[in-house]
Design a protein around this motif. Sequence first.
Motif, PDB file in Angstrom:
ATOM      1  N   ASN A   1     -13.692 -32.519   2.149  1.00  0.00           N
ATOM      2  CA  ASN A   1     -14.139 -31.150   2.392  1.00  0.00           C
ATOM      3  C   ASN A   1     -15.624 -31.053   2.074  1.00  0.00           C
ATOM      4  O   ASN A   1     -16.047 -31.283   0.939  1.00  0.00           O
ATOM      5  N   ASN A   2     -16.420 -30.712   3.083  1.00  0.00           N
ATOM      6  CA  ASN A   2     -17.867 -30.640   2.911  1.00  0.00           C
ATOM      7  C   ASN A   2     -18.373 -29.238   2.595  1.00  0.00           C
ATOM      8  O   ASN A   2     -19.578 -29.048   2.428  1.00  0.00           O
ATOM      9  N   SER A   3     -17.483 -28.263   2.540  1.00  0.00           N
ATOM     10  CA  SER A   3     -17.907 -26.880   2.313  1.00  0.00           C
ATOM     11  C   SER A   3     -17.934 -26.561   0.828  1.00  0.00           C
ATOM     12  O   SER A   3     -17.183 -27.125   0.033  1.00  0.00           O
ATOM     13  N   SER A   4     -18.825 -25.641   0.464  1.00  0.00           N
ATOM     14  CA  SER A   4     -18.963 -25.177  -0.907  1.00  0.00           C
ATOM     15  C   SER A   4     -18.577 -23.699  -0.960  1.00  0.00           C
ATOM     16  O   SER A   4     -19.105 -22.891  -0.180  1.00  0.00           O
ATOM     17  N   VAL A   5     -17.653 -23.339  -1.836  1.00  0.00           N
ATOM     18  CA  VAL A   5     -17.123 -21.977  -1.920  1.00  0.00           C
ATOM     19  C   VAL A   5     -17.383 -21.435  -3.311  1.00  0.00           C
ATOM     20  O   VAL A   5     -17.114 -22.105  -4.317  1.00  0.00           O
TER      21      VAL A   5
ATOM     22  N   ARG B   1     -12.817 -12.702 -12.276  1.00  0.00           N
ATOM     23  CA  ARG B   1     -12.536 -14.128 -12.147  1.00  0.00           C
ATOM     24  C   ARG B   1     -13.524 -14.746 -11.151  1.00  0.00           C
ATOM     25  O   ARG B   1     -13.664 -14.254 -10.028  1.00  0.00           O
ATOM     26  N   GLU B   2     -14.197 -15.794 -11.588  1.00  0.00           N
ATOM     27  CA  GLU B   2     -15.154 -16.518 -10.741  1.00  0.00           C
ATOM     28  C   GLU B   2     -14.608 -17.911 -10.443  1.00  0.00           C
ATOM     29  O   GLU B   2     -14.156 -18.612 -11.346  1.00  0.00           O
ATOM     30  N   HIS B   3     -14.669 -18.258  -9.172  1.00  0.00           N
ATOM     31  CA  HIS B   3     -14.136 -19.555  -8.716  1.00  0.00           C
ATOM     32  C   HIS B   3     -15.205 -20.233  -7.852  1.00  0.00           C
ATOM     33  O   HIS B   3     -15.611 -19.695  -6.824  1.00  0.00           O
ATOM     34  N   ASN B   4     -15.667 -21.416  -8.298  1.00  0.00           N
ATOM     35  CA  ASN B   4     -16.659 -22.202  -7.567  1.00  0.00           C
ATOM     36  C   ASN B   4     -16.011 -23.520  -7.141  1.00  0.00           C
ATOM     37  O   ASN B   4     -15.569 -24.301  -7.994  1.00  0.00           O
ATOM     38  N   GLU B   5     -15.955 -23.742  -5.863  1.00  0.00           N
ATOM     39  CA  GLU B   5     -15.378 -24.986  -5.316  1.00  0.00           C
ATOM     40  C   GLU B   5     -16.511 -25.813  -4.711  1.00  0.00           C
ATOM     41  O   GLU B   5     -17.127 -25.437  -3.708  1.00  0.00           O
ATOM     42  N   LEU B   6     -16.787 -26.941  -5.335  1.00  0.00           N
ATOM     43  CA  LEU B   6     -17.876 -27.802  -4.893  1.00  0.00           C
ATOM     44  C   LEU B   6     -17.405 -28.711  -3.757  1.00  0.00           C
ATOM     45  O   LEU B   6     -16.219 -29.031  -3.653  1.00  0.00           O
ATOM     46  N   PRO B   7     -18.315 -29.165  -2.891  1.00  0.00           N
ATOM     47  CA  PRO B   7     -17.919 -30.089  -1.815  1.00  0.00           C
ATOM     48  C   PRO B   7     -17.531 -31.452  -2.380  1.00  0.00           C
ATOM     49  O   PRO B   7     -17.987 -31.862  -3.446  1.00  0.00           O
ATOM     50  N   GLY B   8     -16.683 -32.157  -1.647  1.00  0.00           N
ATOM     51  CA  GLY B   8     -16.238 -33.478  -2.068  1.00  0.00           C
ATOM     52  C   GLY B   8     -14.764 -33.570  -2.360  1.00  0.00           C
ATOM     53  O   GLY B   8     -14.279 -34.637  -2.721  1.00  0.00           O
ATOM     54  N   ARG B   9     -14.038 -32.490  -2.185  1.00  0.00           N
ATOM     55  CA  ARG B   9     -12.597 -32.528  -2.451  1.00  0.00           C
ATOM     56  C   ARG B   9     -11.900 -33.272  -1.317  1.00  0.00           C
ATOM     57  O   ARG B   9     -12.135 -33.028  -0.134  1.00  0.00           O
ATOM     58  N   ILE B  10     -11.027 -34.207  -1.673  1.00  0.00           N
ATOM     59  CA  ILE B  10     -10.288 -34.998  -0.693  1.00  0.00           C
ATOM     60  C   ILE B  10      -9.110 -34.173  -0.193  1.00  0.00           C
ATOM     61  O   ILE B  10      -8.230 -33.796  -0.971  1.00  0.00           O
TER      62      ILE B  10
END
Length: 498
Positions: free
Chosen positions: A267-271, A324-333
Amino acid sequence: MTPLLENLTQVWKGVGLIQRVVLLAVLLACIGAVALLVGWARQPEMALLYSDLEPEQASKIVETVSDEGIPYELRAGGTSVYVPRQQVYSLRLRMASDGLPDGSHTGYRILDEEKMGASPFSQRVNFTRAVEGELARTIELMEGVSSARVHVVRPESPVFAGEQRQASATVAVRLHPGRQLTSGNVAAVVHLVAGSVEGLSPSNVVVVDAHGNLLTQDDDTGLARGANTLLDYQTQVESYLSGKAEDMLTTVLGPNRASVRVSASVNNSSVSETVESYDPEARVLAREEIESSQRRPGGEGGQGDGDSREENIVTEYKVGRTIREHNELPGRIESLSVAAFVDLSPPQAVDDYEGEGDAVAAEPLISLEDAEQVIRNALGLEPDAAIKVVNMPFHGRDEAEMLPPDDDPGMIPLILEIARRSSLGILVIGALVALKMFTGKSKSKTAALEGAGEQNQLPGDSEEDPEQLRRRITRALQDNPDEVKRLFLSWVKAEEGG
């Protein structure tokens, strides 16, 4: 020695013109083959002294070697120098004492050669050149880099403080064939140069390769920089997982009997997400105030015991709130797919025979289902993950292919080997021809001697017909006149003695 020369002379006189030409050709070929073999035997075994040399370095090294009277060879287009194997280490020590190979980057040695009374401008330029040379030599130590050039621009100190300009640098690298610098390697080069030059920022360092490709990216092209980083990350993940599965199978099957390839969807997206929720039932006490008052019935000056006291309580509540804060960085398989070739047959199972019967049947080391389950467990695949395992015998590698290649073999060793074997064959053929010719002449001489021996009696003692005796004497004279002459002399001496 005299009988040998006499035999050779008799053989030479007894053969025809064609046989003489053949004999001379065989003799010359044998002499040439012997000379060639002696030359090869005396030629020393050559070993690599230095490789990947610049023309200036190669010329200095060759000049030094030739002055010592040591034979040498130039290979690989003049970039590699070969000398006798037993003199490689002594020559390297001698070259090191003379500062060879000095390299194309002088480095700080340029400051040792600086002349007295040099101007400040010359000193400043020489110092910059020294820094450039040392940086280039350091970058060449990195794996995959063949050569490097560094150019540093250091602006002069301005008169006014507001006109200060920053330094900049450019790095040009030449890579070995098939090698490529990753973004991490480029970043390492950038920070190496920036940390070695005073006042140089990493943003002012540019790295290019020999093909003119820009390896560094500007700050405003973060998307491209991120794409390169994520691509490298995906490649590393796939390589790591492939090696992990292959190591598991190699433990049981042996080396070079399993090939696993993993394709990872990253996953290349950052959320970045912030959620704020309110709960009216979950009240929180925010503020509470209590007001109290006391009254006297008789007034201020009166007296009495009927005083009254009043209290007023003010309470404020806030509604319960959750942030609630949620940060999803890129690189998740997100998913994995696996393809593998395995050779489950036991080693040498097909080549084992019993007598003249059929091949010995051998059971596979493990089943195909077990190999697939091992790969699933090693990679932690989900039950619905795509995986394909195929059992197929691998092509064995020849031992010659496993040996390291020569530095510069080309066709010369093959031609020399063919010539060496051909010369041995020429020697053998020449020896056989000469033996055949000498053997044939020896047989003819023996027959002539036997014929002449039959005549080794006095004519008066012979009981044969005179005509037949004359024919025998004539044939003996034609075959071997010298022997007949000797026999006649012996007859004469016998008659005189009688």
